[in-house]
Design a protein around this motif. Structure first.
Motif, PDB file in Angstrom:
ATOM      1  N   ILE A 142       0.817  -1.226   0.000  1.00 16.81           N
ATOM      2  CA  ILE A 142       0.000   0.000   0.000  1.00 16.81           C
ATOM      3  C   ILE A 142       0.843   1.266   0.000  1.00 16.81           C
ATOM      4  O   ILE A 142       0.296   2.374   0.023  1.00 16.81           O
ATOM      5  CB  ILE A 142      -0.972   0.019   1.201  1.00 16.81           C
ATOM      6  CG1 ILE A 142      -0.204  -0.007   2.520  1.00 16.81           C
ATOM      7  CG2 ILE A 142      -1.947  -1.143   1.118  1.00 16.81           C
ATOM      8  CD1 ILE A 142      -1.110   0.093   3.750  1.00 16.81           C
ATOM      9  N   ARG A 143       2.169   1.137  -0.058  1.00 18.19           N
ATOM     10  CA  ARG A 143       3.019   2.325  -0.102  1.00 18.19           C
ATOM     11  C   ARG A 143       2.902   2.994  -1.466  1.00 18.19           C
ATOM     12  O   ARG A 143       2.983   2.334  -2.493  1.00 18.19           O
ATOM     13  CB  ARG A 143       4.474   1.961   0.200  1.00 18.19           C
ATOM     14  CG  ARG A 143       4.655   1.400   1.602  1.00 18.19           C
ATOM     15  CD  ARG A 143       6.081   1.489   2.061  1.00 18.19           C
ATOM     16  NE  ARG A 143       6.224   0.987   3.416  1.00 18.19           N
ATOM     17  CZ  ARG A 143       7.297   1.173   4.169  1.00 18.19           C
ATOM     18  NH1 ARG A 143       8.315   1.860   3.690  1.00 18.19           N
ATOM     19  NH2 ARG A 143       7.357   0.686   5.388  1.00 18.19           N
ATOM     20  N   ASP A 144       2.760   4.303  -1.456  1.00 14.01           N
ATOM     21  CA  ASP A 144       2.545   5.040  -2.704  1.00 14.01           C
ATOM     22  C   ASP A 144       3.833   5.258  -3.483  1.00 14.01           C
ATOM     23  O   ASP A 144       3.856   5.202  -4.707  1.00 14.01           O
ATOM     24  CB  ASP A 144       1.898   6.401  -2.420  1.00 14.01           C
ATOM     25  CG  ASP A 144       0.475   6.261  -1.902  1.00 14.01           C
ATOM     26  OD1 ASP A 144      -0.173   5.259  -2.251  1.00 14.01           O
ATOM     27  OD2 ASP A 144       0.025   7.143  -1.161  1.00 14.01           O
ATOM     28  N   ASP A 145       4.916   5.530  -2.778  1.00 12.71           N
ATOM     29  CA  ASP A 145       6.172   5.858  -3.442  1.00 12.71           C
ATOM     30  C   ASP A 145       6.869   4.601  -3.943  1.00 12.71           C
ATOM     31  O   ASP A 145       7.072   3.642  -3.182  1.00 12.71           O
ATOM     32  CB  ASP A 145       7.093   6.604  -2.468  1.00 12.71           C
ATOM     33  CG  ASP A 145       8.437   6.931  -3.083  1.00 12.71           C
ATOM     34  OD1 ASP A 145       8.457   7.762  -4.004  1.00 12.71           O
ATOM     35  OD2 ASP A 145       9.443   6.349  -2.657  1.00 12.71           O
ATOM     36  N   GLY A 146       7.246   4.590  -5.234  1.00  8.39           N
ATOM     37  CA  GLY A 146       7.835   3.400  -5.837  1.00  8.39           C
ATOM     38  C   GLY A 146       9.139   2.973  -5.197  1.00  8.39           C
ATOM     39  O   GLY A 146       9.369   1.793  -4.935  1.00  8.39           O
ATOM     40  N   THR A 147      10.031   3.930  -4.912  1.00  2.00           N
ATOM     41  CA  THR A 147      11.312   3.602  -4.302  1.00  2.00           C
ATOM     42  C   THR A 147      11.120   3.057  -2.898  1.00  2.00           C
ATOM     43  O   THR A 147      11.733   2.060  -2.503  1.00  2.00           O
ATOM     44  CB  THR A 147      12.230   4.839  -4.262  1.00  2.00           C
ATOM     45  OG1 THR A 147      12.397   5.338  -5.588  1.00  2.00           O
ATOM     46  CG2 THR A 147      13.590   4.493  -3.669  1.00  2.00           C
ATOM     47  N   SER A 148      10.239   3.690  -2.121  1.00  2.59           N
ATOM     48  CA  SER A 148       9.955   3.230  -0.762  1.00  2.59           C
ATOM     49  C   SER A 148       9.367   1.832  -0.775  1.00  2.59           C
ATOM     50  O   SER A 148       9.715   0.983   0.059  1.00  2.59           O
ATOM     51  CB  SER A 148       8.979   4.201  -0.078  1.00  2.59           C
ATOM     52  OG  SER A 148       8.536   3.685   1.154  1.00  2.59           O
ATOM     53  N   ARG A 149       8.482   1.571  -1.728  1.00  2.00           N
ATOM     54  CA  ARG A 149       7.849   0.254  -1.828  1.00  2.00           C
ATOM     55  C   ARG A 149       8.888  -0.812  -2.176  1.00  2.00           C
ATOM     56  O   ARG A 149       8.888  -1.904  -1.606  1.00  2.00           O
ATOM     57  CB  ARG A 149       6.751   0.295  -2.886  1.00  2.00           C
ATOM     58  CG  ARG A 149       5.936  -0.990  -2.997  1.00  2.00           C
ATOM     59  CD  ARG A 149       4.703  -0.802  -3.875  1.00  2.00           C
ATOM     60  NE  ARG A 149       5.019  -0.320  -5.197  1.00  2.00           N
ATOM     61  CZ  ARG A 149       4.719   0.885  -5.652  1.00  2.00           C
ATOM     62  NH1 ARG A 149       4.080   1.747  -4.883  1.00  2.00           N
ATOM     63  NH2 ARG A 149       5.039   1.257  -6.886  1.00  2.00           N
ATOM     64  N   LEU A 150       9.806  -0.486  -3.083  1.00  2.00           N
ATOM     65  CA  LEU A 150      10.831  -1.432  -3.490  1.00  2.00           C
ATOM     66  C   LEU A 150      11.762  -1.767  -2.328  1.00  2.00           C
ATOM     67  O   LEU A 150      12.116  -2.927  -2.102  1.00  2.00           O
ATOM     68  CB  LEU A 150      11.633  -0.853  -4.659  1.00  2.00           C
ATOM     69  CG  LEU A 150      12.521  -1.800  -5.458  1.00  2.00           C
ATOM     70  CD1 LEU A 150      11.717  -2.951  -6.045  1.00  2.00           C
ATOM     71  CD2 LEU A 150      13.234  -1.034  -6.568  1.00  2.00           C
ATOM     72  N   LEU A 151      12.154  -0.755  -1.568  1.00  2.00           N
ATOM     73  CA  LEU A 151      13.025  -0.985  -0.409  1.00  2.00           C
ATOM     74  C   LEU A 151      12.307  -1.801   0.655  1.00  2.00           C
ATOM     75  O   LEU A 151      12.915  -2.655   1.313  1.00  2.00           O
ATOM     76  CB  LEU A 151      13.489   0.357   0.169  1.00  2.00           C
ATOM     77  CG  LEU A 151      14.460   1.155  -0.699  1.00  2.00           C
ATOM     78  CD1 LEU A 151      14.733   2.522  -0.098  1.00  2.00           C
ATOM     79  CD2 LEU A 151      15.766   0.404  -0.887  1.00  2.00           C
TER      80      LEU A 151
END
Length: 492
Positions: A142-151
């Motif tokens: 459910i994280r919106d930011d792609g980089t944050s979601r990948l990490l």
């Protein structure tokens, strides 16, 4: 509660009298809100069940007053829609054999031809792991930011690898989540699985032998090699003098290519910001080994820089400086920037191209866009039809002149009985099936004119090119009609 008022003097056109009207702030706000339509779907925000995303029909499957486009869980079954394959059916959510039948109704959950009631292991390992780690998976999803979601996913898969005895289980889970669309590609997160595997068992070959390099396009292999070099650097040891033989136990398999590519990832971990040293180690290898290694270096380098420094015009323009790299490495760096951006933008070409277009150098910009496009295409091909081991290209280098020189050979066919007779300028070997063969041969081993035959016949599909990429190496590519003896001889 005491209502707040303000006074508005209004002139009534009857004589000179003045009438004062009193209006409640809440009434004014409501009046203004009635005319606001942020998502332009012709539904006033005051009554719109999804005011920020268009929902003209006001669809609300679970009738919870939150419109479907804004609702993370349309059917209120506790599974977020991005994970829920059946988001309009509260009784079903999973389908880990991807046959279109929900797990509750499916009589054969793993599609192995044995019905669940008679199957000793009826549930796919990916489904078991999703059930075990459901909360963690949904937290990342459910994280919106792609980089944050990948990490988030990278850290999560590291934990799964630590918990599971079999590293393949973590990779199976990453593939399943990739097919669902929860992660854009499992290659990146499988790096973390490789890191953990090496930390638990610090042997490169023991971690790679028996693993399927087709899983997540070799990401696990890259992670293992990166962890190996990271440990060497952390221990303060010199760069391994035998680095170019680390992968030799895999020669003749498709996994050898993933291992050599992984060397490049590992070198960046060892040399950190010293890109020149990493590239020099690659350049000391054979022609094709060098190209595989450089690709790994550039993928790790561009990922490190963009993760740590972010994406801006200055960063993108300085990432691959033409003045600091030779022509081929400049191209590879620029293309790898596009590859990295694909992972950062959920393999969305439009979003990734915005970052490529920040690059001031036109050639670098074009190569970045090409790398972005190719990565997205490769990812889509993998999801539809992953390459099986029998179809994958095998890298089979042949060492000559007491191992000081290498003739690189790539082919899905198995190469055997290789011979090189320098006095006669003869190269011969046997292929076990009619599959394409690509050879990179140092020019010193070739005369000006050579003839290629398979079982005495010249192949219909034959292509040669001298001085590949500016180096004194020639390429020969042919497609034989049958298996048998290949001979490359000087034309008298």
């Amino acid at each position: 509660m005491i209502s707040r008022f303000f006074i508005i003097p209004v002139i009534i056109a009857i004589g000179l009298s003045v009438t004062v009207l009193f209006m409640n702030f809440e009434e004014i706000a409501e009046t203004k809100l009635a005319g606001v339509d942020a998502d332009k779907d012709k539904i006033s925000d005051r009554i719109d069940n999804c005011p920020k995303i268009k929902n003209e029909d006001q669809d609300d499957f679970d009738q919870d007053a939150v419109g479907d486009p804004c609702d993370l869980d349309d059917d209120n079954d506790g599974i977020v829609d991005v994970l829920d394959v059946f988001d309009d059916n509260p009784e079903e959510w999973s389908d880990f054999d991807f046959d279109g039948i929900g797990s509750k109704e499916d009589p054969d959950d793993d599609n192995d031809g044995v019905i669940d009631s008679m199957d000793e292991a009826p549930v796919p390992v990916s489904e078991e792991l999703v059930a075990t780690y459901l909360e963690n998976i949904q937290e990342c999803a459910i994280r919106d930011d792609g980089t944050s979601r990948l990490l988030c996913y990278s850290q999560f898969f590291g934990r799964v690898a630590e918990d599971q005895e079999n590293n393949s289980n973590a990779l199976e889970l990453s593939i399943a989540l990739s097919k669902i669309g929860l992660i854009d590609d499992c290659h990146f997160v499988s790096h973390e699985v490789g890191h953990v595997a090496f930390n638990e068992n610090p042997s490169v070959i023991e971690n790679l032998v028996g693993m399927d390099g087709t899983m997540c396009r070799g990401g696990y292999f890259h992670g293992v090699l990166a962890a190996y070099f990271h440990d060497v650097q952390e221990d303060g040891d010199p760069f391994p003098s035998d680095y170019d033989t680390v992968c030799n136990d895999l020669i003749g398999t498709s996994n050898y290519q993933d291992c050599v590519h992984g060397l490049g990832h590992g070198m960046v971990h060892y040399f950190e910001e010293d890109l020149e040293s990493s590239l020099q180690m690659c350049h000391n290898m054979s022609f094709y080994q060098n190209r595989l290694c450089v690709k790994g270096v550039m993928m790790q380098y561009t990922d490190n820089v963009l993760t740590r420094q972010g994406i801006s015009k200055d960063i993108m323009s300085e990432l691959c400086k033409e003045s600091k790299l030779d022509d081929i490495d400049f191209v590879e760096c620029s293309m790898s920037a596009g590859t990295t951006l694909a992972f950062f933008t959920n393999h969305d070409y439009e979003e990734g191209s915005k970052s490529c277009n920040l690059i001031e150098n036109k050639q670098g910009r074009d190569h970045c866009l090409e790398g972005l496009k190719l990565e997205i295409q490769d990812s889509e091909k993998y999801e539809v039809e992953p390459l099986t081991l029998d179809k994958r290209e095998k890298f089979q280098p042949q060492f000559v002149e007491e191992d000081s020189k290498v003739i690189d050979i790539q082919s899905p066919a198995v190469i055997s009985n290789f011979q090189f007779v320098p006095e006669a300028g003869l190269i011969s070997f046997v292929i076990d099936r009619p599959q394409y063969v690509v050879m990179y041969i140092p020019n010193e081993f070739l005369s000006s004119k050579m003839i290629v035959t398979v079982n005495g016949q010249i192949p219909d599909e034959l292509y040669t090119k001298g001085n590949m990429l500016g180096e004194r190496v020639s390429m020969i590519r042919f497609v034989p009609d049958d298996s048998g003896l290949v001979m490359i001889t000087p034309l008298s």
